[in-house]
Design an enzyme around this catalytic site. Structure first.
Site, PDB file in Angstrom:
ATOM      1  N   LYS A  36      -6.013   2.742  -3.537  1.00 28.12           N
ATOM      2  CA  LYS A  36      -6.482   2.369  -2.205  1.00 28.12           C
ATOM      3  C   LYS A  36      -6.977   3.570  -1.392  1.00 28.12           C
ATOM      4  O   LYS A  36      -7.739   3.398  -0.458  1.00 28.12           O
ATOM      5  CB  LYS A  36      -5.379   1.645  -1.426  1.00 28.12           C
ATOM      6  CG  LYS A  36      -5.055   0.252  -1.965  1.00 28.12           C
ATOM      7  CD  LYS A  36      -5.824  -0.783  -1.225  1.00 28.12           C
ATOM      8  CE  LYS A  36      -5.448  -2.240  -1.470  1.00 28.12           C
ATOM      9  NZ  LYS A  36      -4.584  -2.616  -2.548  1.00 28.12           N
ATOM     10  N   SER A  71      -2.943   0.387 -11.487  1.00 22.49           N
ATOM     11  CA  SER A  71      -3.517   0.552 -10.145  1.00 22.49           C
ATOM     12  C   SER A  71      -2.576   1.166  -9.121  1.00 22.49           C
ATOM     13  O   SER A  71      -3.033   1.649  -8.088  1.00 22.49           O
ATOM     14  CB  SER A  71      -4.007  -0.806  -9.631  1.00 22.49           C
ATOM     15  OG  SER A  71      -2.935  -1.736  -9.608  1.00 22.49           O
TER      16      SER A  71
HETATM   17  C1  LIG Z   1      -4.486  -3.637  -3.304  1.00 19.57           C
HETATM   18  C2  LIG Z   1      -4.001  -3.513  -4.693  1.00 19.57           C
HETATM   19  C3  LIG Z   1      -4.561  -4.285  -5.723  1.00 19.57           C
HETATM   20  C4  LIG Z   1      -5.622  -5.345  -5.489  1.00 19.57           C
HETATM   21  O1  LIG Z   1      -6.782  -4.895  -4.840  1.00 19.57           O
HETATM   22  P1  LIG Z   1      -7.768  -5.929  -4.128  1.00 19.57           P
HETATM   23  O2  LIG Z   1      -8.919  -5.118  -3.677  1.00 19.57           O
HETATM   24  O3  LIG Z   1      -7.029  -6.549  -2.974  1.00 19.57           O
HETATM   25  O4  LIG Z   1      -8.126  -6.972  -5.114  1.00 19.57           O
HETATM   26  C5  LIG Z   1      -4.107  -4.045  -7.017  1.00 19.57           C
HETATM   27  N1  LIG Z   1      -3.134  -3.147  -7.286  1.00 19.57           N
HETATM   28  C6  LIG Z   1      -2.569  -2.411  -6.315  1.00 19.57           C
HETATM   29  C7  LIG Z   1      -1.504  -1.441  -6.673  1.00 19.57           C
HETATM   30  C8  LIG Z   1      -2.977  -2.564  -4.982  1.00 19.57           C
HETATM   31  O5  LIG Z   1      -2.401  -1.828  -4.036  1.00 19.57           O
END
Ligand SMILES: *Cc1c(COP(=O)(O)O)cnc(C)c1O
Length: 331
Positions: free
Chosen positions: A55, A307
């Site tokens: 993010k 992520s």
């Molecule tokens: C926000 C987030 C997502 C999903 O992202 P989007 O843009 O809302 O689809 C996936 N994994 C993590 C760790 C996140 O913080």
């Protein structure tokens, strides 16, 4: 100007704008998953990003794109945690005021970290939509600039820089597995990768409990779903009934979307820990979980995105100790 798409050019510009503010994270081969799937499976270790999730890419690009006047007013967002943390960090770097609004479903560890980064935190209601109403009040009454977690061109372009890295690190990727919640991540990553490598497939992965984008894609328009507690808490929340960008981009760019049970997500967290020696949160583990569950096949190199790693460590310990698979896998 109404922007209906974020393109490869926007994403390349974002990459220049955020250079030096975010890490270029490694992509590594997973021997255990490769053996299991009979294909080369690579892990993009984005959970090691500064603030522990991707993010920061979108938040840094959005903050850097503000005018001087907007910077003086400060920024506000509703967030399930990771966007708030990233925005707090990006705002602090630029010396801006940041206010983060969130629902009571957000785990305490994420909240403390945002406060530590110097942002103001407001806890409101039981859903992201309640938190969003507080954001709109602050925009109207205090003049703060809203930087939403996903449905914003600068956020999407920033997340897209992750896609550029993935396709540079594995140029012959046949398939990329990407987390899907509000779709800022999937939209940006898909726009980057399809722009460079049109033949690469992109599959979005969500939890079955409250998958708002999947329900919206099935309905053909944005719909509301009930927000439920899930191990993949970073994937909770709606896409907004007035969604401007991510619904259309996900509809047009994703090749498929798959959903996972809570047990399957737990197995992904355990595998990441026991086999890959990586600590990931539930959302971070869904790509691995999809492969383990046999829900996606591979006929060429696969890149799986990890992520984020913002997980309460007591919860993590319980999950990895829960099942016999830790012992079987680790020894
Ligand atoms: C926000 C987030 C997502 C999903 O992202 P989007 O843009 O809302 O689809 C996936 N994994 C993590 C760790 C996140 O913080």
């Amino acid at each position: 100007m109404i922007m209906t798409r974020v393109t490869l050019e926007h994403i390349r510009a974002a990459r220049e704008r955020i250079a030096g503010k975010v890490e270029r994270t490694p992509t590594v081969l997973s021997p255990s998953l490769s053996e299991r799937l009979g294909a080369q499976i690579y892990l993009k270790l984005e959970h090691r990003q500064i603030t522990c999730s991707f993010k920061l890419r979108g938040a840094s690009n959005a903050v850097a794109s503000l005018s001087t006047n907007e910077k003086a007013r400060g920024v506000v967002a509703a967030s399930t945690g990771n966007h708030g943390r990233a925005l707090a960090h990006a705002a602090k770097l630029e010396g801006l005021r940041a206010v983060i609004c969130m629902s009571r479903l957000v785990p305490g560890n994420k909240l403390d970290e945002i406060r530590r980064l110097g942002a103001e935190v407001r806890i409101v209601g039981n859903s992201q939509d309640d938190a969003q109403q507080e954001v709109e009040r602050l925009v109207a009454q205090e003049g703060l600039v809203m930087l939403p977690p996903f449905d914003h061109p600068s956020i999407i372009a920033g997340q897209g820089t992750l896609g550029l890295e993935m396709i540079e690190q594995v140029p012959d990727a046949a398939l990329v597995l990407v987390q899907l919640s509000g779709g800022g991540l999937a939209s940006g990553v898909a726009a980057a990768i399809k722009g460079v490598s049109p033949g690469t497939k992109i599959i979005g992965v969500s939890m079955a409990r409250g998958a708002a984008m999947k329900a919206s894609l099935d309905a053909g328009h944005p719909v509301l779903v009930e927000e439920l507690p899930t191990l993949a808490d970073s994937l909770g929340g709606g896409i907004g009934l007035d969604n401007r960008l991510t619904f259309a981009m996900c509809r047009d760019l994703l090749d498929d979307v798959i959903l996972l049970s809570e047990d399957e997500i737990a197995a992904g967290i355990r595998h990441a820990y026991a086999q890959e020696r990586e600590i990931v949160e539930g959302a971070g583990a869904v790509g691995i979980a999809a492969l383990l569950a046999g829900k996606v096949g591979a006929n060429g190199p696969v890149v799986v995105l990890l992520s984020g790693r913002n997980i309460d460590m007591n919860a993590h310990r319980r999950i990895v100790c829960e099942a016999p698979s830790l012992k079987e896998d680790a020894i």
